[in-house]
Design an enzyme around this catalytic site. Structure first.
Site, PDB file in Angstrom:
ATOM      1  N   TRP A 168       0.926  -1.156  -0.179  1.00 38.08           N
ATOM      2  CA  TRP A 168       0.017  -0.191  -0.020  1.00 38.08           C
ATOM      3  C   TRP A 168       0.897   1.306   0.014  1.00 38.08           C
ATOM      4  O   TRP A 168       0.200   2.543  -0.265  1.00 38.08           O
ATOM      5  CB  TRP A 168      -0.914   0.080   1.150  1.00 38.08           C
ATOM      6  CG  TRP A 168      -0.222  -0.503   2.481  1.00 38.08           C
ATOM      7  CD1 TRP A 168      -0.326  -1.645   3.131  1.00 38.08           C
ATOM      8  CD2 TRP A 168       0.702   0.359   3.251  1.00 38.08           C
ATOM      9  NE1 TRP A 168       0.351  -1.721   4.334  1.00 38.08           N
ATOM     10  CE2 TRP A 168       1.076  -0.435   4.295  1.00 38.08           C
ATOM     11  CE3 TRP A 168       1.354   1.882   3.129  1.00 38.08           C
ATOM     12  CZ2 TRP A 168       1.961  -0.052   5.367  1.00 38.08           C
ATOM     13  CZ3 TRP A 168       2.154   2.050   4.233  1.00 38.08           C
ATOM     14  CH2 TRP A 168       2.319   1.290   5.409  1.00 38.08           C
ATOM     15  N   LYS A 192      -3.229  -8.469  -7.513  1.00 41.90           N
ATOM     16  CA  LYS A 192      -3.985  -8.019  -6.333  1.00 41.90           C
ATOM     17  C   LYS A 192      -3.328  -6.939  -5.539  1.00 41.90           C
ATOM     18  O   LYS A 192      -2.198  -7.060  -5.187  1.00 41.90           O
ATOM     19  CB  LYS A 192      -4.018  -9.223  -5.442  1.00 41.90           C
ATOM     20  CG  LYS A 192      -4.924  -9.212  -4.080  1.00 41.90           C
ATOM     21  CD  LYS A 192      -4.918  -9.808  -2.941  1.00 41.90           C
ATOM     22  CE  LYS A 192      -3.870  -9.157  -1.967  1.00 41.90           C
ATOM     23  NZ  LYS A 192      -4.228  -8.165  -1.362  1.00 41.90           N
ATOM     24  N   SER A 246       5.878  -7.085   2.809  1.00 40.24           N
ATOM     25  CA  SER A 246       6.985  -7.577   4.099  1.00 40.24           C
ATOM     26  C   SER A 246       7.569  -8.756   3.710  1.00 40.24           C
ATOM     27  O   SER A 246       7.036  -9.776   3.135  1.00 40.24           O
ATOM     28  CB  SER A 246       6.166  -7.624   5.265  1.00 40.24           C
ATOM     29  OG  SER A 246       5.023  -8.679   5.194  1.00 40.24           O
ATOM     30  N   TYR A 256       3.870 -21.411  -0.590  1.00 40.65           N
ATOM     31  CA  TYR A 256       2.438 -21.549  -1.391  1.00 40.65           C
ATOM     32  C   TYR A 256       3.098 -22.218  -2.786  1.00 40.65           C
ATOM     33  O   TYR A 256       2.638 -22.955  -3.214  1.00 40.65           O
ATOM     34  CB  TYR A 256       2.156 -20.364  -2.015  1.00 40.65           C
ATOM     35  CG  TYR A 256       1.476 -19.275  -0.853  1.00 40.65           C
ATOM     36  CD1 TYR A 256       0.773 -19.937   0.291  1.00 40.65           C
ATOM     37  CD2 TYR A 256       1.114 -17.865  -0.992  1.00 40.65           C
ATOM     38  CE1 TYR A 256       0.254 -19.291   1.248  1.00 40.65           C
ATOM     39  CE2 TYR A 256       0.760 -17.365  -0.104  1.00 40.65           C
ATOM     40  CZ  TYR A 256       0.114 -17.929   1.150  1.00 40.65           C
ATOM     41  OH  TYR A 256      -0.486 -17.298   2.095  1.00 40.65           O
ATOM     42  N   GLU A 268      10.182  -8.687  -3.370  1.00 41.53           N
ATOM     43  CA  GLU A 268      10.956  -7.379  -2.963  1.00 41.53           C
ATOM     44  C   GLU A 268      10.065  -6.969  -1.654  1.00 41.53           C
ATOM     45  O   GLU A 268       9.144  -6.876  -1.497  1.00 41.53           O
ATOM     46  CB  GLU A 268      10.411  -6.270  -3.912  1.00 41.53           C
ATOM     47  CG  GLU A 268      11.021  -6.218  -5.297  1.00 41.53           C
ATOM     48  CD  GLU A 268      12.436  -6.327  -5.513  1.00 41.53           C
ATOM     49  OE1 GLU A 268      13.206  -5.897  -4.408  1.00 41.53           O
ATOM     50  OE2 GLU A 268      12.972  -6.764  -6.455  1.00 41.53           O
ATOM     51  N   CYS A 269      11.003  -7.049  -0.535  1.00 40.12           N
ATOM     52  CA  CYS A 269      10.644  -7.083   0.907  1.00 40.12           C
ATOM     53  C   CYS A 269      11.267  -6.029   1.516  1.00 40.12           C
ATOM     54  O   CYS A 269      11.358  -4.745   1.086  1.00 40.12           O
ATOM     55  CB  CYS A 269      10.885  -8.396   1.404  1.00 40.12           C
ATOM     56  SG  CYS A 269      10.171  -9.816   0.615  1.00 40.12           S
ATOM     57  N   CYS A 303      10.257   1.105   1.893  1.00 43.85           N
ATOM     58  CA  CYS A 303      11.194   0.213   1.921  1.00 43.85           C
ATOM     59  C   CYS A 303      12.778   0.545   2.024  1.00 43.85           C
ATOM     60  O   CYS A 303      13.233  -0.038   2.748  1.00 43.85           O
ATOM     61  CB  CYS A 303      11.046  -0.985   0.881  1.00 43.85           C
ATOM     62  SG  CYS A 303      10.973  -0.210  -0.888  1.00 43.85           S
ATOM     63  N   GLU A 402      12.081  -3.200  10.912  1.00 44.06           N
ATOM     64  CA  GLU A 402      11.742  -2.169  10.256  1.00 44.06           C
ATOM     65  C   GLU A 402      10.412  -1.410  10.947  1.00 44.06           C
ATOM     66  O   GLU A 402       9.471  -2.225  11.139  1.00 44.06           O
ATOM     67  CB  GLU A 402      11.156  -2.871   8.970  1.00 44.06           C
ATOM     68  CG  GLU A 402      10.786  -1.761   7.842  1.00 44.06           C
ATOM     69  CD  GLU A 402      10.258  -2.460   6.407  1.00 44.06           C
ATOM     70  OE1 GLU A 402       9.617  -3.497   6.430  1.00 44.06           O
ATOM     71  OE2 GLU A 402      10.610  -2.128   5.423  1.00 44.06           O
TER      72      GLU A 402
HETATM   73  P1  NAD Z   1       2.400  -7.124   3.391  1.00 42.13           P
HETATM   74  O1  NAD Z   1       3.322  -7.895   3.375  1.00 42.13           O
HETATM   75  O2  NAD Z   1       1.514  -6.967   4.456  1.00 42.13           O
HETATM   76  O3  NAD Z   1       1.299  -7.102   2.312  1.00 42.13           O
HETATM   77  C1  NAD Z   1       1.820  -6.983   0.909  1.00 42.13           C
HETATM   78  C2  NAD Z   1       0.693  -7.711   0.074  1.00 42.13           C
HETATM   79  O4  NAD Z   1       0.537  -9.109   0.433  1.00 42.13           O
HETATM   80  C3  NAD Z   1      -0.697  -7.188   0.251  1.00 42.13           C
HETATM   81  O5  NAD Z   1      -1.169  -7.244  -1.117  1.00 42.13           O
HETATM   82  C4  NAD Z   1      -1.290  -8.081   1.159  1.00 42.13           C
HETATM   83  O6  NAD Z   1      -2.883  -8.224   1.019  1.00 42.13           O
HETATM   84  C5  NAD Z   1      -0.855  -9.417   0.687  1.00 42.13           C
HETATM   85  N1  NAD Z   1      -0.727 -10.618   1.820  1.00 42.13           N
HETATM   86  C6  NAD Z   1      -0.898 -10.220   3.153  1.00 42.13           C
HETATM   87  N2  NAD Z   1      -0.836 -11.530   3.776  1.00 42.13           N
HETATM   88  C7  NAD Z   1      -0.861 -12.409   2.913  1.00 42.13           C
HETATM   89  C8  NAD Z   1      -0.894 -13.812   2.919  1.00 42.13           C
HETATM   90  N3  NAD Z   1      -1.004 -14.613   4.019  1.00 42.13           N
HETATM   91  N4  NAD Z   1      -1.011 -14.468   1.766  1.00 42.13           N
HETATM   92  C9  NAD Z   1      -0.909 -13.890   0.464  1.00 42.13           C
HETATM   93  N5  NAD Z   1      -0.806 -12.492   0.387  1.00 42.13           N
HETATM   94  C10 NAD Z   1      -0.908 -11.779   1.561  1.00 42.13           C
HETATM   95  O7  NAD Z   1       3.033  -5.615   3.124  1.00 42.13           O
HETATM   96  P2  NAD Z   1       2.397  -4.120   3.499  1.00 42.13           P
HETATM   97  O8  NAD Z   1       2.303  -3.765   4.703  1.00 42.13           O
HETATM   98  O9  NAD Z   1       1.328  -4.031   2.396  1.00 42.13           O
HETATM   99  O10 NAD Z   1       3.700  -3.154   2.787  1.00 42.13           O
HETATM  100  C11 NAD Z   1       4.855  -2.922   3.529  1.00 42.13           C
HETATM  101  C12 NAD Z   1       6.101  -3.810   3.345  1.00 42.13           C
HETATM  102  O11 NAD Z   1       6.341  -3.731   2.060  1.00 42.13           O
HETATM  103  C13 NAD Z   1       7.185  -3.304   4.060  1.00 42.13           C
HETATM  104  O12 NAD Z   1       8.030  -4.370   4.480  1.00 42.13           O
HETATM  105  C14 NAD Z   1       8.107  -2.604   2.930  1.00 42.13           C
HETATM  106  O13 NAD Z   1       9.512  -2.558   3.110  1.00 42.13           O
HETATM  107  C15 NAD Z   1       7.504  -3.735   1.621  1.00 42.13           C
HETATM  108  N6  NAD Z   1       8.044  -2.913   0.395  1.00 42.13           N
HETATM  109  C16 NAD Z   1       9.178  -3.369  -0.307  1.00 42.13           C
HETATM  110  C17 NAD Z   1       9.472  -2.840  -1.527  1.00 42.13           C
HETATM  111  C18 NAD Z   1      10.728  -3.186  -2.249  1.00 42.13           C
HETATM  112  O14 NAD Z   1      10.764  -3.001  -3.386  1.00 42.13           O
HETATM  113  N7  NAD Z   1      11.469  -3.739  -1.712  1.00 42.13           N
HETATM  114  C19 NAD Z   1       8.634  -1.689  -1.802  1.00 42.13           C
HETATM  115  C20 NAD Z   1       7.566  -1.165  -1.245  1.00 42.13           C
HETATM  116  C21 NAD Z   1       7.257  -1.910  -0.131  1.00 42.13           C
END
Ligand code: NAD
Length: 500
Positions: A168, A192, A246, A256, A268-269, A303, A402
């Site tokens: 988001w 998604k 994350s 999965y 990308e985390c 990130c 983080e």
């Molecule tokens: P998140 O991991 O909570 O969610 C990311 C996506 O995964 C969302 O669409 C979410 O609905 C989905 N998701 C959540 N739980 C899931 C599950 N059990 N199974 C399948 N899909 C699932 O992350 P967030 O809170 O949306 O974003 C923040 C994170 O994103 C931070 O850790 C940040 O560092 C990272 N990020 C990384 C980059 C990069 O390029 N490395 C860029 C932007 C954000």
């Protein structure tokens, strides 16, 4: 819609907005089969904005079937690259024509400052689509150096049906980082968006269809991670998942894949990026400007946020004073007011998490230089002050985890060796900055720091021409942006011919 960055014009533009809230599957807007919806909220007011289709495994399956049918038809996957290019360039033009609307959608749903959305996120989104589009008819395959009795062609082909699961914090831009190279290389996509920010992704799918991307090639299934996200990850007919989010959720996608069809996974985390300031840093005012951007841009919900400022003790006090002075000018407030540099945190639980980290910093003995509190509570929004801690040690929680909020931790050091050890003392490895006047120190440190991007004498993620992704637990399996991104969305094919 173009947007004038002036409060009255912005308010008028918001009043005119309409929201697309359904899934976009097989070229049509559709409700979730279950009929379920979920509310999306404006985190700057705490008020609901719209009800979004809550897609689950049934809808994901519908989207995957449409994507597969489109892929097999060859309407996109086998289209001449030059023709795919024309359609994607038209898509970029339509994004540009609707840039104001997209910027407002991201501001309203994510609490991001409108100035950032209008001048950075959406222009970068458009540029990303255009850049990948322009690349596709300039890429060649290879002929292997075999003997004269054979001809061996090494080609790249699209992977097939690509699931994209995105976060988001940069809603439209993260969509573009995935679909730009995925569509350019001929794949079909089921995307998604994060459940907190669905609106710009749905609108982008509509604009892609308007540009001529064939039916079924780009589908958007809004919904929750544990339902729609999981269904994409476990689907037997999805060939690849490109995920940003994350590290914790990234791991699920590897599971999965192992439990289903061994689909390709790229992740990308998260990050805990160091900014290392050596004693001979060229100009402490310049360092302060960059350090403030690195720490507080996008409310630290970034990130590559430079959340660990590792500073030589001889310049630390002077630098911290400069940073604190500058940070005071980064106003927190209504993200629709272009004066404000910081908007709200994304949601209440995240605000509480950030405040929890601030409390842990205090409890573990870091010195609070400024900030540390929730503000503007009466608005109903989730705002937090720009926060700086000094005298942080590498073992403290605020230096290790983080935070994803506007919290900067200053860690002093004495020797180069110590600075690099602290910089690398993390599970992450996404980005880093370093500041020095000495070319030798710059080279040595840039190579020693284990991160996907190291910027020298600036804070930067590079641009669309440079790959972006992380070492260690910041990433897996590939890179976003640049021509290297095309590799992850393609399979290598060898065609071996016996010549007479
Ligand atoms: P998140 O991991 O909570 O969610 C990311 C996506 O995964 C969302 O669409 C979410 O609905 C989905 N998701 C959540 N739980 C899931 C599950 N059990 N199974 C399948 N899909 C699932 O992350 P967030 O809170 O949306 O974003 C923040 C994170 O994103 C931070 O850790 C940040 O560092 C990272 N990020 C990384 C980059 C990069 O390029 N490395 C860029 C932007 C954000």
């Amino acid at each position: 819609m173009s947007l004038v960055l002036e409060p009255k014009a912005i308010k008028a533009a918001v009043r005119k907005l309409t929201f697309r809230t359904q899934a976009f599957i097989d070229g049509k807007f559709v409700s979730a089969k279950s009929g379920r919806t979920f509310p999306t909220e404006n985190p700057a007011t705490g008020k609901p904005l719209a009800q979004i289709a809550a897609c689950d495994a049934v809808d994901v399956d519908r989207a995957v079937k449409a994507a597969r049918k489109a892929f097999e038809s060859g309407a996109w996957s086998r289209m001449k690259p030059g023709d795919r290019k024309k359609i994607l360039l038209k898509f970029a033009d339509l994004l540009e024509a609707n840039a104001g609307e997209l910027a407002l959608l991201d501001t309203l749903e994510a609490g991001k400052p409108i100035g950032d959305c209008a001048t950075m996120d959406i222009p970068d989104t458009i540029h990303c689509i255009r850049w990948h589009a322009e690349a596709i008819d300039k890429l060649y395959g290879h002929v292997s150096p075999t003997g004269p009795e054979n001809l061996a062609l090494v080609l790249r082909e699209p992977v097939g049906v690509v699931g994209c699961v995105v976060p988001w914090n940069f809603p439209a831009q993260m969509v573009a980082w995935k679909i730009g190279p995925a569509l350019a290389t001929g794949n079909s996509v089921v995307l998604k968006p994060a459940e907190l920010t669905s609106l710009s992704a749905i609108r982008m799918a509509e604009l892609a269809a308007e540009a001529g991307v064939p039916t079924g090639v780009f589908n958007v299934v809004p919904g929750f991670g544990e339902t729609a996200g999981r269904a994409i990850g476990r689907h037997m007919d999805v060939d690849m998942v490109a995920f940003t989010g994350s590290t914790e959720v990234g791991r699920y996608f590897l599971k999965y894949s192992a439990d289903s069809n061994l689909k390709r996974i790229t992740l990308e985390c998260g990050g805990k990026s160091p900014q290392v300031v050596f004693a001979d840093a060229p100009d402490l005012d310049m360092v302060a400007t960059n350090a403030v951007s690195a720490g507080f841009w996008n409310m630290g919900e970034n990130c590559s946020c430079g959340s660990r400022l590792i500073v030589h003790k001889s310049v630390k006090d002077e630098l911290v004073t400069k940073i604190a002075k500058l940070a005071k000018t980064w106003k927190v407030g209504d993200p629709l007011d272009p004066q404000n540099r910081l908007g709200s945190m994304i949601e209440k639980p995240h605000l509480e998490k950030v405040l929890g980290y601030i409390e842990s910093g205090k409890a573990e003995g870091a010195r609070l230089v400024m900030g540390g509190k929730r503000v503007m509570e009466k608005t109903g929004g989730y705002f937090v002050e720009v926060t700086i801690f000094d005298e942080v040690t590498p073992q403290m929680k605020i230096a290790r985890e983080e935070i994803f909020g506007p919290v900067l931790s200053v860690i002093p050091f004495s020797t180069e060796e110590q600075a690099l050890a602290i910089a690398n003392d993390t599970n992450y490895g996404l980005a880093a900055s370093l500041y020095t006047r000495d070319l030798n120190t710059a080279h040595r440190a840039a190579r020693a720091i284990r991160a996907g991007t190291v910027s020298v004498n600036c804070f930067s993620e590079g641009d669309i021409t440079t790959p972006f992704g992380g070492y260690r637990q910041s990433g897996f399996g590939g890179r976003d942006k640049s021509i290297w991104a095309h590799e992850q969305y393609t399979e290598l094919k060898t065609i071996w011919m016996q010549l007479a």
